[in-house]
Design a protein around this motif. Structure first.
Motif, PDB file in Angstrom:
ATOM      1  N   PRO A  45       0.816  -1.221   0.000  1.00 18.64           N
ATOM      2  CA  PRO A  45       0.000   0.000   0.000  1.00 18.64           C
ATOM      3  C   PRO A  45       0.848   1.269   0.000  1.00 18.64           C
ATOM      4  O   PRO A  45       0.513   2.235  -0.676  1.00 18.64           O
ATOM      5  CB  PRO A  45      -0.813  -0.118   1.300  1.00 18.64           C
ATOM      6  CG  PRO A  45      -0.837  -1.575   1.610  1.00 18.64           C
ATOM      7  CD  PRO A  45       0.475  -2.116   1.116  1.00 18.64           C
ATOM      8  N   HIS A  46       1.940   1.264   0.782  1.00 18.52           N
ATOM      9  CA  HIS A  46       2.799   2.446   0.905  1.00 18.52           C
ATOM     10  C   HIS A  46       4.259   2.028   0.773  1.00 18.52           C
ATOM     11  O   HIS A  46       4.610   0.891   1.111  1.00 18.52           O
ATOM     12  CB  HIS A  46       2.613   3.102   2.283  1.00 18.52           C
ATOM     13  CG  HIS A  46       1.178   3.293   2.664  1.00 18.52           C
ATOM     14  ND1 HIS A  46       0.538   2.503   3.596  1.00 18.52           N
ATOM     15  CD2 HIS A  46       0.256   4.182   2.202  1.00 18.52           C
ATOM     16  CE1 HIS A  46      -0.727   2.896   3.706  1.00 18.52           C
ATOM     17  NE2 HIS A  46      -0.931   3.906   2.858  1.00 18.52           N
ATOM     18  N   PRO A  47       5.106   2.964   0.343  1.00 19.72           N
ATOM     19  CA  PRO A  47       6.539   2.660   0.315  1.00 19.72           C
ATOM     20  C   PRO A  47       7.035   2.451   1.749  1.00 19.72           C
ATOM     21  O   PRO A  47       6.953   3.371   2.569  1.00 19.72           O
ATOM     22  CB  PRO A  47       7.164   3.936  -0.292  1.00 19.72           C
ATOM     23  CG  PRO A  47       6.029   4.623  -0.996  1.00 19.72           C
ATOM     24  CD  PRO A  47       4.805   4.302  -0.192  1.00 19.72           C
ATOM     25  N   ASP A  48       7.437   1.318   2.069  1.00 22.76           N
ATOM     26  CA  ASP A  48       7.998   0.760   3.318  1.00 22.76           C
ATOM     27  C   ASP A  48       7.278  -0.507   3.742  1.00 22.76           C
ATOM     28  O   ASP A  48       7.841  -1.330   4.453  1.00 22.76           O
ATOM     29  CB  ASP A  48       8.091   1.750   4.508  1.00 22.76           C
ATOM     30  CG  ASP A  48       6.751   2.142   5.152  1.00 22.76           C
ATOM     31  OD1 ASP A  48       5.720   1.585   4.787  1.00 22.76           O
ATOM     32  OD2 ASP A  48       6.784   3.024   6.029  1.00 22.76           O
ATOM     33  N   ASP A  49       6.006  -0.695   3.297  1.00 21.59           N
ATOM     34  CA  ASP A  49       5.260  -1.883   3.727  1.00 21.59           C
ATOM     35  C   ASP A  49       5.921  -3.172   3.244  1.00 21.59           C
ATOM     36  O   ASP A  49       5.839  -4.207   3.917  1.00 21.59           O
ATOM     37  CB  ASP A  49       3.813  -1.822   3.230  1.00 21.59           C
ATOM     38  CG  ASP A  49       3.005  -0.767   3.960  1.00 21.59           C
ATOM     39  OD1 ASP A  49       3.208  -0.608   5.173  1.00 21.59           O
ATOM     40  OD2 ASP A  49       2.182  -0.095   3.306  1.00 21.59           O
ATOM     41  N   GLU A  50       6.566  -3.103   2.064  1.00 19.03           N
ATOM     42  CA  GLU A  50       7.209  -4.315   1.549  1.00 19.03           C
ATOM     43  C   GLU A  50       8.338  -4.757   2.465  1.00 19.03           C
ATOM     44  O   GLU A  50       8.616  -5.950   2.603  1.00 19.03           O
ATOM     45  CB  GLU A  50       7.708  -4.094   0.100  1.00 19.03           C
ATOM     46  CG  GLU A  50       8.911  -3.190  -0.067  1.00 19.03           C
ATOM     47  CD  GLU A  50       8.609  -1.716   0.178  1.00 19.03           C
ATOM     48  OE1 GLU A  50       7.442  -1.323   0.081  1.00 19.03           O
ATOM     49  OE2 GLU A  50       9.563  -0.979   0.486  1.00 19.03           O
ATOM     50  N   ASP A 155      -5.831   1.919   4.327  1.00 17.67           N
ATOM     51  CA  ASP A 155      -5.249   1.507   3.045  1.00 17.67           C
ATOM     52  C   ASP A 155      -4.800   0.040   3.073  1.00 17.67           C
ATOM     53  O   ASP A 155      -4.968  -0.693   2.083  1.00 17.67           O
ATOM     54  CB  ASP A 155      -4.050   2.390   2.691  1.00 17.67           C
ATOM     55  CG  ASP A 155      -4.467   3.771   2.203  1.00 17.67           C
ATOM     56  OD1 ASP A 155      -5.644   3.963   1.857  1.00 17.67           O
ATOM     57  OD2 ASP A 155      -3.589   4.660   2.161  1.00 17.67           O
ATOM     58  N   HIS A 156      -4.210  -0.368   4.176  1.00 16.17           N
ATOM     59  CA  HIS A 156      -3.779  -1.772   4.275  1.00 16.17           C
ATOM     60  C   HIS A 156      -4.981  -2.701   4.127  1.00 16.17           C
ATOM     61  O   HIS A 156      -4.902  -3.756   3.488  1.00 16.17           O
ATOM     62  CB  HIS A 156      -3.102  -2.032   5.615  1.00 16.17           C
ATOM     63  CG  HIS A 156      -1.762  -1.381   5.759  1.00 16.17           C
ATOM     64  ND1 HIS A 156      -0.783  -1.866   6.592  1.00 16.17           N
ATOM     65  CD2 HIS A 156      -1.230  -0.288   5.158  1.00 16.17           C
ATOM     66  CE1 HIS A 156       0.292  -1.093   6.523  1.00 16.17           C
ATOM     67  NE2 HIS A 156       0.033  -0.112   5.648  1.00 16.17           N
ATOM     68  N   GLU A 157      -6.081  -2.293   4.736  1.00 17.52           N
ATOM     69  CA  GLU A 157      -7.263  -3.151   4.703  1.00 17.52           C
ATOM     70  C   GLU A 157      -7.896  -3.175   3.312  1.00 17.52           C
ATOM     71  O   GLU A 157      -8.283  -4.230   2.816  1.00 17.52           O
ATOM     72  CB  GLU A 157      -8.265  -2.687   5.764  1.00 17.52           C
ATOM     73  CG  GLU A 157      -7.675  -2.853   7.168  1.00 17.52           C
ATOM     74  CD  GLU A 157      -8.685  -2.687   8.279  1.00 17.52           C
ATOM     75  OE1 GLU A 157      -9.858  -2.375   7.980  1.00 17.52           O
ATOM     76  OE2 GLU A 157      -8.294  -2.881   9.444  1.00 17.52           O
TER      77      GLU A 157
HETATM   78 ZN   LIG Z   1       1.480   1.193   5.014  1.00 16.65          ZN
END
Ligand SMILES: [Zn+2]
Length: 250
Positions: A45-50, A155-157
């Protein structure tokens, strides 16, 4: 919080209120979770979640022959809501560059990155568009890793739900990872699917590379000085992301 020190993260601080559940969660070998030759698609969803969700697993995959694709759903421009438009734009560009550096630190410098550029914080308003865009890129043989559908961030959901539906429609394999879940109120954590949870044990070098990759996200470890607020990645969140294991829901 400026950087993640290896001294901090070597200490195994399990999210304490889940200690019994975590201790009872079966381990899964990486070869079993991700058979050789299968393509891995990370939907972040966002840069860093990976990195927060599966950076250790990615470090392990860098030593194998699996192709890896990252689909970056947003550029993370809304991480600091008080930021001006120009500051938000600057932060989003910084976060995208931080992703490239983080992947380099995980020894995955050459993987493909597809940026969907959807609006950070508003993915629930464009779930149909997200599904359409994802369907273009996913294949039946893919193993798709994304945030857990009840992870406690809107966003994650949304991404978790949309990816789950899309993966089912193309016949791919889904793996969900918790990030914010460890910090949810008790009522919300009752949704954690312990029966499908598995722990991936991380070798020391994979843990170190994950910590090194998290440190690439300077924008999330240090809020802009002019905003006078706490950074996104709190010590508590970092502790839960820097265990000797990563949990996956299969
Ligand atoms: Zn995130």
């Amino acid at each position: 919080m400026g950087t993640v020190s290896s001294a901090n993260f070597i200490v195994d601080i399990a999210p304490s209120r889940f200690a019994a559940h975590i201790a009872a969660t079966p381990l899964i070998e990486i070869d079993t979770l991700i058979p050789s030759g299968r393509r891995i698609v990370i939907v972040a969803p966002h840069p860093d979640d990976e990195v927060l969700g599966c950076g250790g697993l990615l470090a392990a995959l860098a030593e194998r022959n699996n192709a890896v694709l990252l689909i970056a759903v947003t550029d993370g421009e809304a991480c600091y809501p008080l930021a001006s438009k120009s500051m938000a734009l600057r932060i989003s560009k910084q976060r995208c560059a931080e992703t490239v550096e983080a992947l380099r630190r995980l020894r995955l410098p050459a993987i493909g990155i597809i940026r969907l550029g959807l609006p950070d914080g508003k993915l629930n308003e464009c779930d149909t568009l997200l599904a359409t865009r994802l369907r273009r890129h996913l294949q039946a043989d893919d193993i798709v890793i994304t945030t857990w559908r009840h992870d406690g961030h809107c966003d994650h959901e949304t991404v978790g739900h949309v990816v789950a539906t899309t993966v089912a429609s193309v016949g791919a394999t889904l793996i969900e990872v918790p990030i914010w879940a460890w910090h949810l109120p008790s009522a919300a954590t009752e949704l954690i699917p312990w029966c499908t949870a598995r722990c991936v044990s991380l070798r020391a070098r994979w843990q170190l590379r994950k910590a090194h990759a998290i440190n690439a996200y300077v924008s999330q470890l240090r809020a802009p000085a002019t905003l006078d607020i706490e950074p996104i990645l709190s010590p508590a969140l970092l502790s839960s992301c820097l265990q000797r294991w990563e949990m996956v829901f299969t």
